[in-house]
Design an enzyme around this catalytic site. Structure first.
Site, mmCIF file in Angstrom:
data_model
loop_
_atom_site.group_PDB
_atom_site.id
_atom_site.type_symbol
_atom_site.label_atom_id
_atom_site.label_comp_id
_atom_site.label_asym_id
_atom_site.label_seq_id
_atom_site.Cartn_x
_atom_site.Cartn_y
_atom_site.Cartn_z
ATOM 1 N N HIS A 1 0.823 -1.212 0.000
ATOM 2 C CA HIS A 1 0.000 0.000 0.000
ATOM 3 C C HIS A 1 0.860 1.268 0.000
ATOM 4 O O HIS A 1 0.360 2.349 0.278
ATOM 5 C CB HIS A 1 -0.919 0.013 1.218
ATOM 6 C CG HIS A 1 -1.753 -1.203 1.355
ATOM 7 N ND1 HIS A 1 -2.595 -1.635 0.359
ATOM 8 C CD2 HIS A 1 -1.854 -2.118 2.366
ATOM 9 C CE1 HIS A 1 -3.200 -2.755 0.752
ATOM 10 N NE2 HIS A 1 -2.764 -3.067 1.961
ATOM 11 N N HIS B 1 -7.043 -4.325 -1.091
ATOM 12 C CA HIS B 1 -6.412 -5.622 -1.354
ATOM 13 C C HIS B 1 -7.019 -6.279 -2.591
ATOM 14 O O HIS B 1 -6.744 -7.443 -2.872
ATOM 15 C CB HIS B 1 -6.588 -6.567 -0.172
ATOM 16 C CG HIS B 1 -6.165 -5.987 1.139
ATOM 17 N ND1 HIS B 1 -7.040 -5.320 1.973
ATOM 18 C CD2 HIS B 1 -4.963 -5.968 1.745
ATOM 19 C CE1 HIS B 1 -6.383 -4.916 3.049
ATOM 20 N NE2 HIS B 1 -5.126 -5.288 2.935
#
Length: 331
Positions: free
Chosen positions: A57, A219
């Site tokens: 991320h 995700h």
């Protein structure tokens, strides 16, 4: 798959080592716990602020370590929560007389790891508290969560509590500020493509040439629905409706507007999205007081973006203005 990768098993470790080598005067790397920490941490005069979550991320969260932001970050593998012992050892290393605040995005694995790590650290005499971030309006529950997910709005929480800690606020005050910011922050994301984890070597899901995932998680987990692609302005209209109507944000509000890239979207496209969002907010009587257009919380190489609103007031806005210095200049 074409990626700049050596052994996928070393992907996170090599990335963290690179971050530390690029910032030798500011950051320290502790390989045993995937830990990136400030070289001056812990400090006795401030609460230590720690974030975890999975890798993939970036710049969240390892590149948000620095003065006025995080004191440390201990990520897990790509899209995986850090092990409980990483959280435990990090809390001990960052222990300050004023305590350690653990910021946790609302994913089941992260919450379990941080809850257990906190309990073990407390057994060793460390004062630790947890603040959960859950700004995503896309779904109430998902494959990864019970309740709403924590996504790009997490950066507003980091910035506010990091500034308050730097100013010497105590733990109770920092918790109050963090909860307040989280309570007035909302996010919605859209994916144009899936992402490809290095260890998998293929996309996590498939989208047709004319499809988007509306409300995607960071995700790659599904959102509200799969839709036909529209114009950029029409997509912004849908995201803004989902976000602005949730709190809700009303005429007369002053907000921070963030357009966050998910890893594979050109900055030019992010500004196209920002343009229309800003115009639409003005039409609703909502003033944009702070603007953020960049990659803050990505999903590897996913093409897509998220839109975040934070309602500003006389307490929150100065915290966003406060000096900050992290590995990458994103605030």
């Amino acid at each position: 798959m074409k990626k700049f990768v050596n052994d996928p098993k070393n992907y996170v470790a090599e990335m963290l080592e690179g971050v530390a080598l690029a910032n030798p005067d500011k950051l320290r790397y502790v390989p045993a716990y995937n830990l990136i920490m400030r070289t001056d941490a812990p400090r006795e005069d401030k609460v230590s602020i720690v974030q975890g979550s999975g890798s993939g991320h970036e710049p969240a969260h390892v590149m948000a370590v620095g003065r006025g932001m995080l004191d440390a970050a201990c990520p897990g593998d790509v899209f995986a929560a850090p092990p409980m012992d990483y959280v435990y050892e990090t809390a001990k290393l960052l222990a300050s007389p004023k305590g350690v605040l653990l910021l946790v995005n609302n994913y089941t694995g992260d919450r379990m790891a941080f809850d257990m790590g906190k309990e073990m650290a407390e057994a060793d005499g460390v004062r630790a508290e947890i603040l959960t971030v859950d700004d995503d309006v896309a779904v109430q529950d998902s494959t990864y969560t019970v309740g709403r997910r924590g996504v790009a709005g997490n950066f507003f929480v980091i910035k506010a509590v990091g500034a308050a800690a730097e100013q010497g606020a105590d733990m109770d005050e920092i918790l109050r500020i963090g909860r307040k910011v989280n309570d007035v922050t909302r996010t919605m994301g859209v994916a144009l493509t899936a992402c490809t984890p290095p260890s998998k070597g293929s996309p996590l899901f498939e989208l047709g040439a004319d499809e988007i995932e509306f409300g995607v998680g960071i995700h790659g987990e599904p959102g509200r629905e799969r839709r036909r692609i529209k114009s950029a302005d029409a997509i912004v209209d849908d995201m803004l409706e989902a976000v602005a109507g949730d709190l809700p944000y009303r005429s007369g509000d002053r907000v921070a507007l963030m357009i966050n890239g998910l890893g594979g979207t050109p900055i030019s496209e992010l500004y196209i999205l920002y343009r229309h969002a800003h115009q639409q907010l003005a039409g609703r009587g909502i003033t944009v007081g702070r603007s953020y257009v960049n990659e803050y919380c990505t999903s590897l190489d996913m093409a897509g973006a998220s839109l975040t609103l934070l309602r500003l007031d006389d307490e929150i806005e100065p915290l966003l203005h406060a000096p900050a210095e992290a590995a990458i200049r994103i605030f």
